[in-house]
Design a protein around this motif. Structure first.
Motif, PDB file in Angstrom:
ATOM      1  N   LEU A 161      -2.129   4.144  -7.086  1.00  0.00           N
ATOM      2  CA  LEU A 161      -1.668   2.817  -7.510  1.00  0.00           C
ATOM      3  C   LEU A 161      -0.210   2.586  -7.123  1.00  0.00           C
ATOM      4  O   LEU A 161       0.171   1.488  -6.702  1.00  0.00           O
ATOM      5  CB  LEU A 161      -1.856   2.652  -9.017  1.00  0.00           C
ATOM      6  N   ALA A 162       0.615   3.628  -7.254  1.00  0.00           N
ATOM      7  CA  ALA A 162       2.026   3.498  -6.896  1.00  0.00           C
ATOM      8  C   ALA A 162       2.187   3.242  -5.399  1.00  0.00           C
ATOM      9  O   ALA A 162       3.010   2.416  -4.982  1.00  0.00           O
ATOM     10  CB  ALA A 162       2.784   4.763  -7.302  1.00  0.00           C
ATOM     11  N   ALA A 163       1.395   3.930  -4.582  1.00  0.00           N
ATOM     12  CA  ALA A 163       1.455   3.712  -3.132  1.00  0.00           C
ATOM     13  C   ALA A 163       1.010   2.304  -2.769  1.00  0.00           C
ATOM     14  O   ALA A 163       1.596   1.657  -1.887  1.00  0.00           O
ATOM     15  CB  ALA A 163       0.583   4.748  -2.423  1.00  0.00           C
ATOM     16  N   ILE A 164      -0.019   1.821  -3.446  1.00  0.00           N
ATOM     17  CA  ILE A 164      -0.489   0.457  -3.202  1.00  0.00           C
ATOM     18  C   ILE A 164       0.595  -0.551  -3.540  1.00  0.00           C
ATOM     19  O   ILE A 164       0.824  -1.520  -2.795  1.00  0.00           O
ATOM     20  CB  ILE A 164      -1.772   0.186  -4.016  1.00  0.00           C
ATOM     21  N   GLU A 165       1.294  -0.346  -4.644  1.00  0.00           N
ATOM     22  CA  GLU A 165       2.372  -1.259  -5.041  1.00  0.00           C
ATOM     23  C   GLU A 165       3.460  -1.329  -3.981  1.00  0.00           C
ATOM     24  O   GLU A 165       4.123  -2.359  -3.831  1.00  0.00           O
ATOM     25  CB  GLU A 165       2.962  -0.827  -6.388  1.00  0.00           C
TER      26      GLU A 165
ATOM     27  N   THR B 222     -12.877   5.990 -11.523  1.00  0.00           N
ATOM     28  CA  THR B 222     -12.289   5.782 -12.838  1.00  0.00           C
ATOM     29  C   THR B 222     -11.660   4.399 -12.999  1.00  0.00           C
ATOM     30  O   THR B 222     -11.595   3.892 -14.118  1.00  0.00           O
ATOM     31  CB  THR B 222     -11.221   6.849 -13.135  1.00  0.00           C
ATOM     32  N   ALA B 223     -11.206   3.801 -11.913  1.00  0.00           N
ATOM     33  CA  ALA B 223     -10.483   2.521 -12.041  1.00  0.00           C
ATOM     34  C   ALA B 223     -10.707   1.635 -10.832  1.00  0.00           C
ATOM     35  O   ALA B 223      -9.769   1.018 -10.320  1.00  0.00           O
ATOM     36  CB  ALA B 223      -8.994   2.784 -12.241  1.00  0.00           C
ATOM     37  N   GLY B 224     -11.960   1.546 -10.388  1.00  0.00           N
ATOM     38  CA  GLY B 224     -12.256   0.763  -9.191  1.00  0.00           C
ATOM     39  C   GLY B 224     -11.829  -0.685  -9.305  1.00  0.00           C
ATOM     40  O   GLY B 224     -11.332  -1.280  -8.338  1.00  0.00           O
ATOM     41  N   HIS B 225     -12.007  -1.291 -10.491  1.00  0.00           N
ATOM     42  CA  HIS B 225     -11.653  -2.701 -10.659  1.00  0.00           C
ATOM     43  C   HIS B 225     -10.149  -2.921 -10.542  1.00  0.00           C
ATOM     44  O   HIS B 225      -9.705  -3.933  -9.999  1.00  0.00           O
ATOM     45  CB  HIS B 225     -12.161  -3.218 -12.015  1.00  0.00           C
ATOM     46  N   LEU B 226      -9.361  -1.950 -11.011  1.00  0.00           N
ATOM     47  CA  LEU B 226      -7.905  -2.077 -10.924  1.00  0.00           C
ATOM     48  C   LEU B 226      -7.412  -1.806  -9.505  1.00  0.00           C
ATOM     49  O   LEU B 226      -6.588  -2.559  -8.969  1.00  0.00           O
ATOM     50  CB  LEU B 226      -7.234  -1.094 -11.895  1.00  0.00           C
ATOM     51  N   VAL B 227      -7.925  -0.758  -8.884  1.00  0.00           N
ATOM     52  CA  VAL B 227      -7.452  -0.353  -7.562  1.00  0.00           C
ATOM     53  C   VAL B 227      -7.791  -1.400  -6.511  1.00  0.00           C
ATOM     54  O   VAL B 227      -6.932  -1.788  -5.708  1.00  0.00           O
ATOM     55  CB  VAL B 227      -8.052   1.019  -7.170  1.00  0.00           C
ATOM     56  N   THR B 228      -9.029  -1.872  -6.504  1.00  0.00           N
ATOM     57  CA  THR B 228      -9.417  -2.855  -5.482  1.00  0.00           C
ATOM     58  C   THR B 228      -8.694  -4.192  -5.682  1.00  0.00           C
ATOM     59  O   THR B 228      -8.330  -4.859  -4.709  1.00  0.00           O
ATOM     60  CB  THR B 228     -10.933  -3.074  -5.482  1.00  0.00           C
ATOM     61  N   ALA B 229      -8.462  -4.566  -6.929  1.00  0.00           N
ATOM     62  CA  ALA B 229      -7.741  -5.820  -7.198  1.00  0.00           C
ATOM     63  C   ALA B 229      -6.299  -5.730  -6.717  1.00  0.00           C
ATOM     64  O   ALA B 229      -5.775  -6.664  -6.092  1.00  0.00           O
ATOM     65  CB  ALA B 229      -7.792  -6.143  -8.689  1.00  0.00           C
TER      66      ALA B 229
ATOM     67  N   VAL C 117      -3.335  -4.370   1.053  1.00  0.00           N
ATOM     68  CA  VAL C 117      -3.371  -2.958   1.441  1.00  0.00           C
ATOM     69  C   VAL C 117      -4.778  -2.557   1.872  1.00  0.00           C
ATOM     70  O   VAL C 117      -5.757  -2.869   1.184  1.00  0.00           O
ATOM     71  CB  VAL C 117      -2.909  -2.069   0.265  1.00  0.00           C
ATOM     72  N   LYS C 118      -4.883  -1.846   2.987  1.00  0.00           N
ATOM     73  CA  LYS C 118      -6.175  -1.337   3.453  1.00  0.00           C
ATOM     74  C   LYS C 118      -6.498  -0.024   2.744  1.00  0.00           C
ATOM     75  O   LYS C 118      -5.644   0.847   2.604  1.00  0.00           O
ATOM     76  CB  LYS C 118      -6.152  -1.094   4.955  1.00  0.00           C
ATOM     77  N   LEU C 119      -7.760   0.110   2.302  1.00  0.00           N
ATOM     78  CA  LEU C 119      -8.284   1.361   1.786  1.00  0.00           C
ATOM     79  C   LEU C 119      -9.193   1.938   2.870  1.00  0.00           C
ATOM     80  O   LEU C 119     -10.313   1.471   3.062  1.00  0.00           O
ATOM     81  CB  LEU C 119      -9.067   1.138   0.496  1.00  0.00           C
ATOM     82  N   LEU C 120      -8.706   2.943   3.593  1.00  0.00           N
ATOM     83  CA  LEU C 120      -9.457   3.527   4.702  1.00  0.00           C
ATOM     84  C   LEU C 120     -10.145   4.802   4.213  1.00  0.00           C
ATOM     85  O   LEU C 120      -9.471   5.786   3.893  1.00  0.00           O
ATOM     86  CB  LEU C 120      -8.527   3.850   5.874  1.00  0.00           C
ATOM     87  N   PRO C 121     -11.473   4.818   4.122  1.00  0.00           N
ATOM     88  CA  PRO C 121     -12.175   5.970   3.551  1.00  0.00           C
ATOM     89  C   PRO C 121     -12.152   7.181   4.471  1.00  0.00           C
ATOM     90  O   PRO C 121     -12.295   7.058   5.687  1.00  0.00           O
ATOM     91  CB  PRO C 121     -13.603   5.447   3.358  1.00  0.00           C
ATOM     92  N   ILE C 122     -11.990   8.350   3.849  1.00  0.00           N
ATOM     93  CA  ILE C 122     -11.963   9.609   4.601  1.00  0.00           C
ATOM     94  C   ILE C 122     -13.228  10.430   4.377  1.00  0.00           C
ATOM     95  O   ILE C 122     -13.648  11.174   5.274  1.00  0.00           O
ATOM     96  CB  ILE C 122     -10.698  10.416   4.236  1.00  0.00           C
ATOM     97  N   ASP C 123     -13.864  10.317   3.226  1.00  0.00           N
ATOM     98  CA  ASP C 123     -15.154  10.998   3.033  1.00  0.00           C
ATOM     99  C   ASP C 123     -16.068  10.685   4.206  1.00  0.00           C
ATOM    100  O   ASP C 123     -16.122   9.539   4.671  1.00  0.00           O
ATOM    101  CB  ASP C 123     -15.835  10.517   1.742  1.00  0.00           C
ATOM    102  N   SER C 124     -16.808  11.675   4.677  1.00  0.00           N
ATOM    103  CA  SER C 124     -17.634  11.462   5.872  1.00  0.00           C
ATOM    104  C   SER C 124     -18.644  10.339   5.666  1.00  0.00           C
ATOM    105  O   SER C 124     -18.889   9.534   6.578  1.00  0.00           O
ATOM    106  CB  SER C 124     -18.357  12.755   6.254  1.00  0.00           C
ATOM    107  N   GLU C 125     -19.219  10.252   4.456  1.00  0.00           N
ATOM    108  CA  GLU C 125     -20.220   9.214   4.189  1.00  0.00           C
ATOM    109  C   GLU C 125     -19.595   7.820   4.207  1.00  0.00           C
ATOM    110  O   GLU C 125     -20.142   6.876   4.790  1.00  0.00           O
ATOM    111  CB  GLU C 125     -20.897   9.471   2.846  1.00  0.00           C
TER     112      GLU C 125
END
Length: 379
Positions: free
Chosen positions: A108-112, A127-134, A141-149
């Motif tokens: 969250l701090a990095a997103i800010e 745990t906090a998808g609604h807060l993080v995505t909002a 801010v882009k959320l770039l997924p690293i998990d292979s799936e």
């Protein structure tokens, strides 16, 4: 040069991220590294990559290694240290690879601060998808997924319209015990559980793969990353781990992403997006693979996945409690305090004792997390 920071630099994802950096030294500058207690490996990383800031788990550890750091490298510790490495450097991209819910405040701090997130800490969205995505949407801010799936899904959706998506399917290796019956699981050991057939991962995520908790967390993560209803997210057992995941569209077309199991590929794609660079990963030959196998997911055999779907659909603090109870139960199993099957029982018992709170604030999430851990520790 792209400037990056890595949270969890001494873990499996962190060390493989630095492998990618090592292959493209002229393209990246490491600004910050955050580790837990593996100070020996962290010091090696500091010597090689010369970050401006580093962080460790505790003040005692920070004081112990402070004199071994090169001049100009600042050291921090604890939760505040993670936040400093995430938000207090010149990094453009922050790889969040710490294990567990401790990654939430720093993300969250990095997103800010407007930093791109290379997301390998799935618990942040669980745990906090609604807060993080909002917040990410508000800050652009882009959320770039690293998990292979999720990297696979992300790639399959490039250039596609949201309204054309019919279904997302996450593939699962099945973990160390994919061919075991429930009866055979009664006496399995920690050593048995840590022998993953396909991937080289840390202990916690390897156990989560065996219980299918990891896939449950990925289902919740997919819900938030791609804004897909849970009824349109499937899991399919795929022992070879060659098709990393796929998307079905409303015209019945399916787009899949394939490759040999090698985490450096999705890590590098997050670091270089939207570009693709050369990689040392072994090339996939479908002729050599010969056959690929798939099985429907049995929710009676893997009850943790069923619980994950139930918690995701409930929303609120239920996913937080699911994750917290699992973290404690897995830690207890790794210490040989409980049996393998007791992990799922503890998760379910903690959930039964939880009073769900919809749309929770961060403080409520943290309180629910703490209470769930306390109960899971006592059961």
């Amino acid at each position: 040069m792209k400037k990056i920071s890595i949270l969890g630099s001494t873990g499996s994802i962190g060390t493989q991220t630095l492998d990618v950096v090592r292959m493209h030294r002229e393209e990246f500058q490491v600004e910050g590294l955050a580790a837990g207690s593996n100070s020996d490996l962290l010091l090696q990383q500091v010597k090689e990559f010369a970050p401006r800031k580093v962080s460790v788990a505790s003040k005692e550890l920070a004081d112990k290694i402070r004199h071994e750091l090169p001049a100009g490298t600042e050291i921090y510790y604890g939760r505040e240290g993670l936040v400093e490495i995430a938000a207090g450097t010149d990094a453009e991209l922050v790889v969040t690879a710490v294990v567990g819910s401790m990654g939430l405040p720093s993300t969250l701090a990095a997103i800010e601060e407007g930093k791109t997130i290379g997301l390998a800490n799935k618990e942040t969205l669980v745990t906090a998808g609604h807060l993080v995505t909002a917040r990410a949407a508000a800050k652009g801010v882009k959320l770039l997924p690293i998990d292979s799936e999720h990297s696979a899904i992300f790639q399959c959706l490039n250039g596609e319209r949201q309204e054309d998506i019919e279904r997302i399917t996450l593939t699962a290796s099945g973990g160390s015990f994919r061919d075991y019956t429930r009866e055979q699981l009664v006496h399995v050991t920690v050593e048995d559980a840590l022998k993953h057939p396909n991937w080289s991962m840390g202990a916690k995520i390897t156990i989560d793969s065996a219980t299918m908790v990891n896939k449950g967390l990925e289902v919740m993560e997919a819900h938030w990353l791609y804004q897909i209803p849970y009824d349109n997210i499937s899991v399919l057992l795929h022992p070879e781990s060659i098709i990393h995941s796929f998307v079905e569209f409303r015209d019945s077309s399916i787009i899949a992403q394939l490759g040999n199991p090698d985490m450096r590929v999705p890590i590098q794609y997050a670091l270089t997006y939207p570009e693709r660079w050369s990689s040392p990963a072994p090339r996939l030959s479908l002729a050599e693979a010969g056959k690929l196998h798939f099985r429907e997911m049995d929710l009676e055999r893997f009850p943790c996945l069923r619980l994950a779907y139930e918690c995701g659909k409930m929303g609120g603090t239920a996913p937080t409690v699911f994750n917290a109870a699992n973290e404690i139960a897995v830690a207890r199993f790794l210490r040989s305090e409980i049996s393998f099957l007791r992990i799922e029982e503890i998760i379910e018992e903690v959930l039964h004792g939880h009073d769900n709170t919809p749309e929770p604030a961060l403080e409520t999430i943290e309180e629910s997390d703490w209470l769930a851990r306390e109960l899971a520790s006592r059961l």
